[in-house]
Write an enzyme that holds these catalytic residues in place. Structure first.
Site, PDB file in Angstrom:
ATOM      1  N   LYS A 177       0.879  -1.182   0.000  1.00 46.97           N
ATOM      2  CA  LYS A 177       0.000   0.000   0.000  1.00 46.97           C
ATOM      3  C   LYS A 177       0.911   1.225   0.000  1.00 46.97           C
ATOM      4  O   LYS A 177       1.453   1.620   1.025  1.00 46.97           O
ATOM      5  CB  LYS A 177      -0.856  -0.018   1.271  1.00 46.97           C
ATOM      6  N   GLU A 252       9.158   1.178  11.190  1.00 44.65           N
ATOM      7  CA  GLU A 252      10.242   2.131  10.944  1.00 44.65           C
ATOM      8  C   GLU A 252       9.611   3.508  11.045  1.00 44.65           C
ATOM      9  O   GLU A 252       8.919   3.942  10.126  1.00 44.65           O
ATOM     10  CB  GLU A 252      10.838   1.937   9.545  1.00 44.65           C
ATOM     11  N   CYS A 286      13.293  10.218   7.552  1.00 47.42           N
ATOM     12  CA  CYS A 286      13.148   9.774   8.946  1.00 47.42           C
ATOM     13  C   CYS A 286      14.498   9.741   9.645  1.00 47.42           C
ATOM     14  O   CYS A 286      14.596  10.003  10.839  1.00 47.42           O
ATOM     15  CB  CYS A 286      12.441   8.436   9.034  1.00 47.42           C
ATOM     16  N   GLU A 384       9.971  15.941  15.791  1.00 47.27           N
ATOM     17  CA  GLU A 384      10.385  15.748  14.406  1.00 47.27           C
ATOM     18  C   GLU A 384       9.674  16.787  13.538  1.00 47.27           C
ATOM     19  O   GLU A 384       8.445  16.859  13.521  1.00 47.27           O
ATOM     20  CB  GLU A 384      10.007  14.341  13.951  1.00 47.27           C
TER      21      GLU A 384
HETATM   22  P1  ADP Z   1       3.753  10.693   6.770  1.00 41.88           P
HETATM   23  O1  ADP Z   1       3.602  11.580   7.958  1.00 41.88           O
HETATM   24  O2  ADP Z   1       5.151  10.415   6.382  1.00 41.88           O
HETATM   25  O3  ADP Z   1       2.820  11.002   5.633  1.00 41.88           O
HETATM   26  P2  ADP Z   1       2.019   8.616   7.618  1.00 41.88           P
HETATM   27  O4  ADP Z   1       2.351   7.799   8.788  1.00 41.88           O
HETATM   28  O5  ADP Z   1       0.882   9.568   7.695  1.00 41.88           O
HETATM   29  O6  ADP Z   1       3.373   9.286   7.270  1.00 41.88           O
HETATM   30  O7  ADP Z   1       1.784   7.727   6.338  1.00 41.88           O
HETATM   31  C1  ADP Z   1       2.599   6.627   6.013  1.00 41.88           C
HETATM   32  C2  ADP Z   1       1.729   5.571   5.344  1.00 41.88           C
HETATM   33  O8  ADP Z   1       0.738   5.139   6.267  1.00 41.88           O
HETATM   34  C3  ADP Z   1       0.978   6.049   4.117  1.00 41.88           C
HETATM   35  O9  ADP Z   1       0.945   5.010   3.158  1.00 41.88           O
HETATM   36  C4  ADP Z   1      -0.409   6.323   4.664  1.00 41.88           C
HETATM   37  O10 ADP Z   1      -1.424   6.211   3.679  1.00 41.88           O
HETATM   38  C5  ADP Z   1      -0.551   5.196   5.672  1.00 41.88           C
HETATM   39  N1  ADP Z   1      -1.541   5.456   6.720  1.00 41.88           N
HETATM   40  C6  ADP Z   1      -1.932   6.629   7.251  1.00 41.88           C
HETATM   41  N2  ADP Z   1      -2.881   6.440   8.196  1.00 41.88           N
HETATM   42  C7  ADP Z   1      -3.101   5.110   8.276  1.00 41.88           C
HETATM   43  C8  ADP Z   1      -3.946   4.275   9.072  1.00 41.88           C
HETATM   44  N3  ADP Z   1      -4.763   4.771   9.983  1.00 41.88           N
HETATM   45  N4  ADP Z   1      -3.883   2.934   8.889  1.00 41.88           N
HETATM   46  C9  ADP Z   1      -3.043   2.410   7.981  1.00 41.88           C
HETATM   47  N5  ADP Z   1      -2.216   3.133   7.202  1.00 41.88           N
HETATM   48  C10 ADP Z   1      -2.239   4.467   7.342  1.00 41.88           C
END
Ligand code: ADP
Ligand code: MG
Length: 482
Positions: A177, A252, A286, A384
């Site tokens: 995903k 990670e 990161c 961060e």
């Molecule tokens: P960033 O702050 O780097 O955008 P996120 O943690 O928001 O990082 O997103 C990293 C990944 O996690 C993306 O693929 C995002 O779509 C997915 N993501 C965000 N929220 C959820 C959730 N509640 N459950 C599963 N995946 C999620």
């Protein structure tokens, strides 16, 4: 721009189709803010189909390959990736806003992961264990089965390399995903891998939002392992969702990694890293070395030299290939600006770069910034920022340096600069981090080097041979033969 290279939609069981819901998401070019296309918005139904396809692959062509055949296939896909390096780099520059040089480095890294894990696929073995008379005991390293991979937008190709490729190398079937802000190279990779001969169902890609596709994958009872790279908050949500099915997770997450500069450091060598480890990918990394700890004796000199270097940094469109590209989105830029507002009010700006004059007004640009004399417990030294904002923290003694360096909830990476060899090794032992770099930072990214965090930076290791242990499960076989 040949977007069609990557836009087919959801990739399940070797076939491309639209999302089950028929919904789409816009694809934004962060260099100018324009919508350049649309992406299938996968959801729970698509994830169900992808998990089924992956499960099916384990008992068909993919599952029947020997370790050596899997390895050879991955190496072949690596060559196919390199053959498309220009297209992939352009696609990533368009989608993420990365300067072309940095996007190209990501392609090369992905190819190198395919080569490395391709070579490692048939070299992972178990042990025999001396036991009671009449027994023969050995261990087998077996794939988990179906692995889920939820990845962020900042380094899609590198993270596919260290996560998906490692999982495939040891015989898992994967469901990927990608992030909704940057899915194009993940889709392009699936297409390249399929054309290079990867059997149907071994790799499935479901683009979509975190709330829909991501949450459906994290909480899916049909997956056997989940690997997540992203923010610490979402990481905790993923772990909780996986816990309901007792699914193991690799996380990670973020960091606030220190670069510690002692009075006796080789400053000529350190300075470029103090800058680049903070501004690479516009600080959206990161493992960014985002806290610069400097001993008092060289503090003024380091601050002056940082000021000079930051003043020379240019932010502009990905295609201009400058020091910094745009921030990924208006939302991320606004979050960084929130930190900058506090910093401008409460801290001293010692150096600032420039956004080039001809940068498109719709792009999400920020200049690189460095703030000085920051207290270790200041918000900007603790949280961060995920943007091109460095903080410089003075310290007096080695003990102070260790306390400050270890004084955040994170523990991903640390760098130490000193000519004192004893001190280097003491620091390496005392710093709370998954990777420690002595008189360098990042070691050129090496795919061979295990990577991961402690504390809020997550747990589990990816990269290197170590990742293969994480993507397998150990089975102990005890035979009684008298
Ligand atoms: P960033 O702050 O780097 O955008 P996120 O943690 O928001 O990082 O997103 C990293 C990944 O996690 C993306 O693929 C995002 O779509 C997915 N993501 C965000 N929220 C959820 C959730 N509640 N459950 C599963 N995946 C999620
Ligand atoms: Mg994009």
């Amino acid at each position: 721009m040949d977007l069609d290279f990557a836009r087919e939609g959801v990739f399940v069981g070797g076939r491309w189709r639209g999302a089950a819901s028929g919904e789409t998401l816009p694809i934004e070019n962060p260099s100018n803010g324009e919508t350049v296309g649309s992406l299938a918005a996968g959801g729970a139904d698509d994830v169900d189909a992808a998990v089924d396809a992956a499960r099916g692959a384990l008992s068909s062509e993919w599952g029947a390959l020997s370790a050596a055949e899997r390895g050879r296939l991955l190496a072949q896909i690596g060559r196919a990736v390199l053959a498309q390096a220009d297209r992939l780099a352009e696609l990533e520059a368009l989608d993420v806003g990365k300067p072309l040089k940095q996007a190209r480095a990501d392609v090369v890294a992905l190819a190198r992961y395919l080569e490395f894990y391709g070579g490692a696929a048939d070299k992972l073995h178990g042990e025999s264990i001396p036991y009671l008379p009449g027994y023969t005991v050995f261990t087998l390293r077996e794939p988990h089965g179906v692995t889920g991979h939820i990845i962020p937008w900042n380094y899609p190709m590198q993270i596919i390399g260290r996560s998906v490729v490692a999982a495939l190398a040891v015989g898992n079937a994967a469901v990927l995903k990608p992030a909704e802000q940057a899915s194009l190279t993940a889709l392009a990779f699936a297409r390249i891998a399929a054309e290079a001969g990867l059997p149907a169902g071994a790799l499935n890609v479901v683009p979509g939002t975190g709330a829909a596709a991501g949450a459906a994958l994290a909480g899916h009872p049909g997956i056997d392992h989940i690997s997540f790279t992203g923010s610490s908050g979402v990481g905790a949500t993923i772990q909780a969702a996986a816990a309901r099915n007792a699914v193991p997770v690799t996380l990670e997450l973020g960091g606030k990694s220190p670069q510690v500069v002692f009075d006796d450091a080789d400053l000529d060598k350190a300075l470029p890293f103090l800058v680049s480890a903070g501004i690479q990918n516009a600080g959206q990394t990161c493992s960014a070395g985002s806290r610069i700890l400097v001993q008092r004796g060289v503090y003024d000199q380091v601050a002056a030299r940082l000021a000079e270097r930051f003043a020379a940094l240019r932010s502009g469109p990905a295609r201009a290939d400058l020091d910094l590209g745009p921030i990924i989105s208006a939302r991320q830029k606004a979050m960084i600006e929130g930190f900058v507002e506090v910093a401008r009010r409460e801290l001293t700006l010692i150096g600032e770069g420039q956004v080039v004059a001809d940068a498109p007004s719709g792009g999400h640009y920020l200049p690189a910034m460095v703030f000085g004399d920051v207290a270790p417990d200041h918000r900007l030294a603790q949280e961060e920022i995920f943007g091109p904002v460095q903080v410089v923290i003075p310290f007096d003694t080695e003990e102070d340096a260790v306390r400050i360096a270890n004084g955040t909830p994170y523990g991903l990476v640390a760098g130490v600069w000193t000519r004192d060899a004893d001190r280097l090794f003491r620091m390496a032992r005392k710093l709370r981090a998954g990777q420690v770099f002595l008189n360098n930072y990042g070691a050129a990214g090496g795919v061979e080097l295990p990577f991961g965090g402690v504390g809020r930076s997550g747990h589990g290791r990816e990269k290197g041979f170590e990742a293969l242990y994480g993507f397998t499960v150990l089975k102990t076989v005890a035979a009684h033969h008298g």
